[in-house]
Motif scaffolding. Structure first.
Motif, PDB file in Angstrom:
ATOM      1  N   ALA A   3       0.821  -1.219   0.000  1.00 15.09           N
ATOM      2  CA  ALA A   3       0.000   0.000   0.000  1.00 15.09           C
ATOM      3  C   ALA A   3       0.839   1.245   0.000  1.00 15.09           C
ATOM      4  CB  ALA A   3      -0.933  -0.015   1.211  1.00 15.09           C
ATOM      5  N   SER A   4       2.111   1.135   0.279  1.00 10.26           N
ATOM      6  CA  SER A   4       2.970   2.313   0.354  1.00 10.26           C
ATOM      7  C   SER A   4       3.549   2.684  -0.995  1.00 10.26           C
ATOM      8  CB  SER A   4       4.118   2.060   1.351  1.00 10.26           C
ATOM      9  OG  SER A   4       4.933   1.006   0.890  1.00 10.26           O
ATOM     10  N   HIS A   5       3.267   1.906  -2.025  1.00 11.18           N
ATOM     11  CA  HIS A   5       3.824   2.153  -3.337  1.00 11.18           C
ATOM     12  C   HIS A   5       2.757   2.671  -4.296  1.00 11.18           C
ATOM     13  CE1 HIS A   5       6.961  -0.454  -1.632  1.00 11.18           C
ATOM     14  NE2 HIS A   5       7.759   0.071  -2.541  1.00 11.18           N
ATOM     15  N   ARG A   6       3.122   3.667  -5.091  1.00  8.07           N
ATOM     16  CA  ARG A   6       2.247   4.149  -6.144  1.00  8.07           C
ATOM     17  C   ARG A   6       2.401   3.241  -7.352  1.00  8.07           C
ATOM     18  NH1 ARG A   6       0.764   9.638  -5.379  1.00  8.07           N
ATOM     19  NH2 ARG A   6       0.391   9.853  -7.613  1.00  8.07           N
ATOM     20  N   ILE A   7       1.390   3.200  -8.180  1.00  7.12           N
ATOM     21  CA  ILE A   7       1.484   2.480  -9.440  1.00  7.12           C
ATOM     22  C   ILE A   7       2.053   3.461 -10.449  1.00  7.12           C
ATOM     23  CG2 ILE A   7       0.208   1.224 -11.205  1.00  7.12           C
ATOM     24  CD1 ILE A   7      -1.877   0.557  -9.099  1.00  7.12           C
ATOM     25  N   ASP A   8       3.308   3.247 -10.815  1.00  9.67           N
ATOM     26  CA  ASP A   8       4.014   4.264 -11.580  1.00  9.67           C
ATOM     27  C   ASP A   8       3.389   4.535 -12.942  1.00  9.67           C
ATOM     28  OD1 ASP A   8       4.749   1.820 -12.580  1.00  9.67           O
ATOM     29  OD2 ASP A   8       6.901   2.066 -12.246  1.00  9.67           O
ATOM     30  N   ILE A   9       2.874   3.515 -13.611  1.00  7.96           N
ATOM     31  CA  ILE A   9       2.308   3.750 -14.940  1.00  7.96           C
ATOM     32  C   ILE A   9       1.068   4.638 -14.864  1.00  7.96           C
ATOM     33  CG2 ILE A   9       1.184   2.621 -16.906  1.00  7.96           C
ATOM     34  CD1 ILE A   9       3.156   0.400 -16.708  1.00  7.96           C
ATOM     35  N   LEU A  10       0.325   4.577 -13.759  1.00 10.30           N
ATOM     36  CA  LEU A  10      -0.799   5.493 -13.594  1.00 10.30           C
ATOM     37  C   LEU A  10      -0.313   6.939 -13.577  1.00 10.30           C
ATOM     38  CD1 LEU A  10      -3.193   3.821 -10.991  1.00 10.30           C
ATOM     39  CD2 LEU A  10      -3.508   4.046 -13.460  1.00 10.30           C
ATOM     40  N   ASP A  11       0.801   7.186 -12.909  1.00 10.67           N
ATOM     41  CA  ASP A  11       1.378   8.528 -12.942  1.00 10.67           C
ATOM     42  C   ASP A  11       1.826   8.880 -14.352  1.00 10.67           C
ATOM     43  OD1 ASP A  11       1.042   9.421 -10.301  1.00 10.67           O
ATOM     44  OD2 ASP A  11       2.801   8.323  -9.618  1.00 10.67           O
ATOM     45  N   MET A  71      -9.654   1.066  -6.457  1.00 12.89           N
ATOM     46  CA  MET A  71      -8.583   0.551  -5.618  1.00 12.89           C
ATOM     47  C   MET A  71      -8.658   1.126  -4.206  1.00 12.89           C
ATOM     48  SD  MET A  71      -4.465   0.714  -6.376  1.00 12.89           S
ATOM     49  CE  MET A  71      -4.484   2.502  -6.560  1.00 12.89           C
ATOM     50  N   THR A  72      -8.959   2.411  -4.112  1.00 15.69           N
ATOM     51  CA  THR A  72      -9.029   3.070  -2.811  1.00 15.69           C
ATOM     52  C   THR A  72     -10.204   2.554  -1.984  1.00 15.69           C
ATOM     53  OG1 THR A  72      -8.055   5.067  -3.773  1.00 15.69           O
ATOM     54  CG2 THR A  72      -9.144   5.307  -1.640  1.00 15.69           C
ATOM     55  N   LEU A  73     -11.352   2.384  -2.617  1.00 18.37           N
ATOM     56  CA  LEU A  73     -12.523   1.877  -1.903  1.00 18.37           C
ATOM     57  C   LEU A  73     -12.256   0.485  -1.333  1.00 18.37           C
ATOM     58  CD1 LEU A  73     -15.364   3.071  -4.297  1.00 18.37           C
ATOM     59  CD2 LEU A  73     -15.125   3.703  -1.885  1.00 18.37           C
ATOM     60  N   ALA A  74     -11.510  -0.312  -2.064  1.00 20.66           N
ATOM     61  CA  ALA A  74     -11.200  -1.658  -1.586  1.00 20.66           C
ATOM     62  C   ALA A  74     -10.318  -1.625  -0.347  1.00 20.66           C
ATOM     63  CB  ALA A  74     -10.524  -2.462  -2.696  1.00 20.66           C
ATOM     64  N   ARG A  75      -9.634  -0.514  -0.113  1.00 21.28           N
ATOM     65  CA  ARG A  75      -8.699  -0.420   1.000  1.00 21.28           C
ATOM     66  C   ARG A  75      -9.224   0.410   2.165  1.00 21.28           C
ATOM     67  NH1 ARG A  75      -3.286   0.682  -2.683  1.00 21.28           N
ATOM     68  NH2 ARG A  75      -3.042  -1.460  -3.435  1.00 21.28           N
ATOM     69  N   ILE A  79     -17.189   4.290   4.469  1.00 19.43           N
ATOM     70  CA  ILE A  79     -17.427   5.368   3.511  1.00 19.43           C
ATOM     71  C   ILE A  79     -16.854   6.675   4.037  1.00 19.43           C
ATOM     72  CG2 ILE A  79     -19.209   6.804   2.445  1.00 19.43           C
ATOM     73  CD1 ILE A  79     -20.911   4.391   2.066  1.00 19.43           C
ATOM     74  N   SER A  80     -17.007   6.933   5.330  1.00 22.05           N
ATOM     75  CA  SER A  80     -16.500   8.184   5.898  1.00 22.05           C
ATOM     76  C   SER A  80     -14.987   8.275   5.743  1.00 22.05           C
ATOM     77  CB  SER A  80     -16.900   8.299   7.367  1.00 22.05           C
ATOM     78  OG  SER A  80     -16.365   7.240   8.130  1.00 22.05           O
ATOM     79  N   GLU A  81     -14.295   7.156   5.922  1.00 18.43           N
ATOM     80  CA  GLU A  81     -12.843   7.172   5.729  1.00 18.43           C
ATOM     81  C   GLU A  81     -12.502   7.529   4.278  1.00 18.43           C
ATOM     82  OE1 GLU A  81      -8.911   4.252   5.663  1.00 18.43           O
ATOM     83  OE2 GLU A  81     -10.833   3.447   6.359  1.00 18.43           O
ATOM     84  N   PHE A  82     -13.244   6.948   3.356  1.00 18.30           N
ATOM     85  CA  PHE A  82     -13.003   7.239   1.936  1.00 18.30           C
ATOM     86  C   PHE A  82     -13.196   8.724   1.658  1.00 18.30           C
ATOM     87  CE2 PHE A  82     -15.057   7.981  -2.202  1.00 18.30           C
ATOM     88  CZ  PHE A  82     -14.019   7.629  -3.046  1.00 18.30           C
ATOM     89  N   TYR A  83     -14.301   9.299   2.127  1.00 19.16           N
ATOM     90  CA  TYR A  83     -14.560  10.714   1.871  1.00 19.16           C
ATOM     91  C   TYR A  83     -13.512  11.606   2.534  1.00 19.16           C
ATOM     92  CZ  TYR A  83     -19.152   9.527  -0.049  1.00 19.16           C
ATOM     93  OH  TYR A  83     -20.178   9.025  -0.818  1.00 19.16           O
ATOM     94  N   LEU A  84     -13.071  11.247   3.728  1.00 15.96           N
ATOM     95  CA  LEU A  84     -12.044  12.039   4.397  1.00 15.96           C
ATOM     96  C   LEU A  84     -10.734  11.989   3.628  1.00 15.96           C
ATOM     97  CD1 LEU A  84     -12.725  11.195   8.152  1.00 15.96           C
ATOM     98  CD2 LEU A  84     -13.132  13.373   6.980  1.00 15.96           C
ATOM     99  N   PRO A 365      -1.483   8.360   8.253  1.00 18.18           N
ATOM    100  CA  PRO A 365      -2.069   8.173   6.928  1.00 18.18           C
ATOM    101  C   PRO A 365      -1.453   7.005   6.206  1.00 18.18           C
ATOM    102  CG  PRO A 365      -0.533  10.014   6.888  1.00 18.18           C
ATOM    103  CD  PRO A 365      -0.682   9.606   8.333  1.00 18.18           C
ATOM    104  N   VAL A 366      -2.317   6.229   5.503  1.00 17.26           N
ATOM    105  CA  VAL A 366      -1.848   5.107   4.701  1.00 17.26           C
ATOM    106  C   VAL A 366      -1.434   5.628   3.343  1.00 17.26           C
ATOM    107  CG1 VAL A 366      -2.485   2.891   3.696  1.00 17.26           C
ATOM    108  CG2 VAL A 366      -3.410   3.566   5.917  1.00 17.26           C
ATOM    109  N   GLY A 367      -0.314   5.133   2.841  1.00 10.90           N
ATOM    110  CA  GLY A 367       0.218   5.660   1.584  1.00 10.90           C
ATOM    111  C   GLY A 367      -0.493   5.117   0.369  1.00 10.90           C
ATOM    112  N   LEU A 368      -1.762   5.485   0.189  1.00 14.80           N
ATOM    113  CA  LEU A 368      -2.516   5.040  -0.961  1.00 14.80           C
ATOM    114  C   LEU A 368      -2.309   5.995  -2.116  1.00 14.80           C
ATOM    115  CD1 LEU A 368      -5.937   4.148   0.689  1.00 14.80           C
ATOM    116  CD2 LEU A 368      -4.073   2.586   0.169  1.00 14.80           C
TER     117      LEU A 368
END
Length: 370
Positions: A3-11, A71-75, A79-84, A365-368
């Motif tokens: 979870a601490s890694h970004r998906i580089d190709i998305l960037d 991907m974020t919703l799965a982690r 719902i409140s955590e997602f919106y925050l 904070p989780v590195g999503l």
């Protein structure tokens, strides 16, 4: 993947999207052959396809968003955590960039800046991610501080519906249910346009369900399911084939001045990029170049600043200069926007997000990748 890694190709894909939008806004969108415009050199370049259809970069952003939000919703556990987390990701840089844009438009004294000069009330729809239309009772001239913010309103509605649909869906049914939601929105919008031809009702439908864009988010969710192995590529291609005509049709309603062929072609290119990313990411190795990844990482701040601030500066370029010197100065302005965006990313996007999450979630904070 940790979870601490970004998906580089998305960037990397974000970098492609923001470069397309920059080219479109800096060479095509505001060109006015019948009068003054902020870039007199535009007439020589407006017909170049890579700039002319750069607005499709926004659709690419929407597909990336659909993927990342799935991907974020799965982690997220609630719902409140997602919106925050969404708030922490989007709002601090939006606040800073809106203030910078407001100040720039009121300092730069050119026709371009004067026509887009913002008032304090314009910060309301800009910072609340809502449509200016619902604030017309305050002032009939109210608008976004920067017209590019329209896509944030689309994104905000997607976050609301996506989170609700995700939490109400049985395991593994999120994609199916969001596709049902999207196709229902498209069907209702199509029927109203074809049968009733009532602009008032259509504006309500568009405001609630964003039918011109919802299928792009659905495509992003679909590609996430392919990337995780929950759906086979053959089934995904079948769904994309079924949805391609309504996707292009609704895109045409948003760009009625553009013919179907280029819209369909650009749409196909975007979808094929994600097909490759989902099953053969090594084929997109150039998107992993350091400069490309850097551009994608700061793309949100670039998007918030590039239009009114960038074109405000470009409109200061003397028209009497040779075209090559004008283009050199445009490159310098672009570099300045990238530099300012980098500062905003480091000081506001990263630190601001961490600070907001620390206070709102009361946990590290989780590195999503959000």
């Amino acid at each position: 993947m940790s979870a601490s890694h970004r998906i580089d190709i998305l960037d990397g894909l974000r970098a492609v999207a923001i470069m397309a939008v920059l080219l479109y806004h800096y060479f095509v969108k505001f060109a006015d052959p019948g009068g003054p415009d902020p870039y007199p050199y535009a007439a020589a370049y407006a017909g170049v396809s890579i700039a002319k259809y750069g607005f499709m970069g926004v659709q690419l952003f929407f597909v990336v968003s659909g993927f990342v939000i799935a991907m974020t919703l799965a982690r997220c556990t609630t719902i409140s955590e997602f919106y925050l987390r969404r708030f922490a990701r989007l709002w601090p840089p939006l606040l800073v960039c809106a203030i910078i844009t407001f100040a720039a438009l009121n300092v730069i004294d050119t026709n371009f800046a004067q026509q887009r000069r913002a008032m304090m009330l314009d910060l309301i729809p800009s910072l609340t991610l809502t449509s200016p239309k619902i604030w017309l009772w305050l002032n009939h001239n109210i608008r976004y501080v920067d017209g590019a913010y329209w896509s944030l309103f689309v994104e905000a509605r997607f976050y609301i519906y996506a989170a609700i649909i995700y939490r109400w869906s049985a395991k593994g049914k999120f994609l199916r249910n969001y596709i049902i939601f999207s196709m229902t929105a498209v069907a209702i919008a199509t029927l109203y346009r074809a049968l009733l031809q009532d602009d008032r009702w259509y504006l309500i439908i568009d405001g609630l369900f964003y039918p011109a864009h919802t299928l792009w988010f659905a495509a992003g969710i679909l590609f996430y399911e392919v990337w995780t192995g929950h759906i086979r590529l053959k089934k995904a291609i079948g769904l994309l084939t079924l949805g391609f005509v309504p996707l292009v049709y609704m895109l045409r309603t948003f760009h009625p001045d553009i013919s179907v062929v280029p819209l369909a072609t650009m749409s196909l290119i975007i979808l094929l990029l994600f097909v490759v990313f989902s099953v053969r990411p090594e084929w997109l190795a150039p998107l992993r170049f350091r400069a490309v990844l850097w551009m994608g990482t700061i793309s949100y701040s670039v998007y918030l600043l590039h239009q009114n601030v960038g074109l405000g500066l470009i409109s200061l370029i003397p028209q009497r200069l040779p075209w090559w010197m004008q283009l050199g100065l445009v490159a310098a302005v672009s570099a300045a926007i990238l530099l300012l965006s980098s500062v905003v990313y480091v000081l506001i996007e990263q630190r601001g997000k961490a600070m907001v999450l620390r206070h709102l979630l009361r946990s590290p904070p989780v590195g999503l990748q959000m």
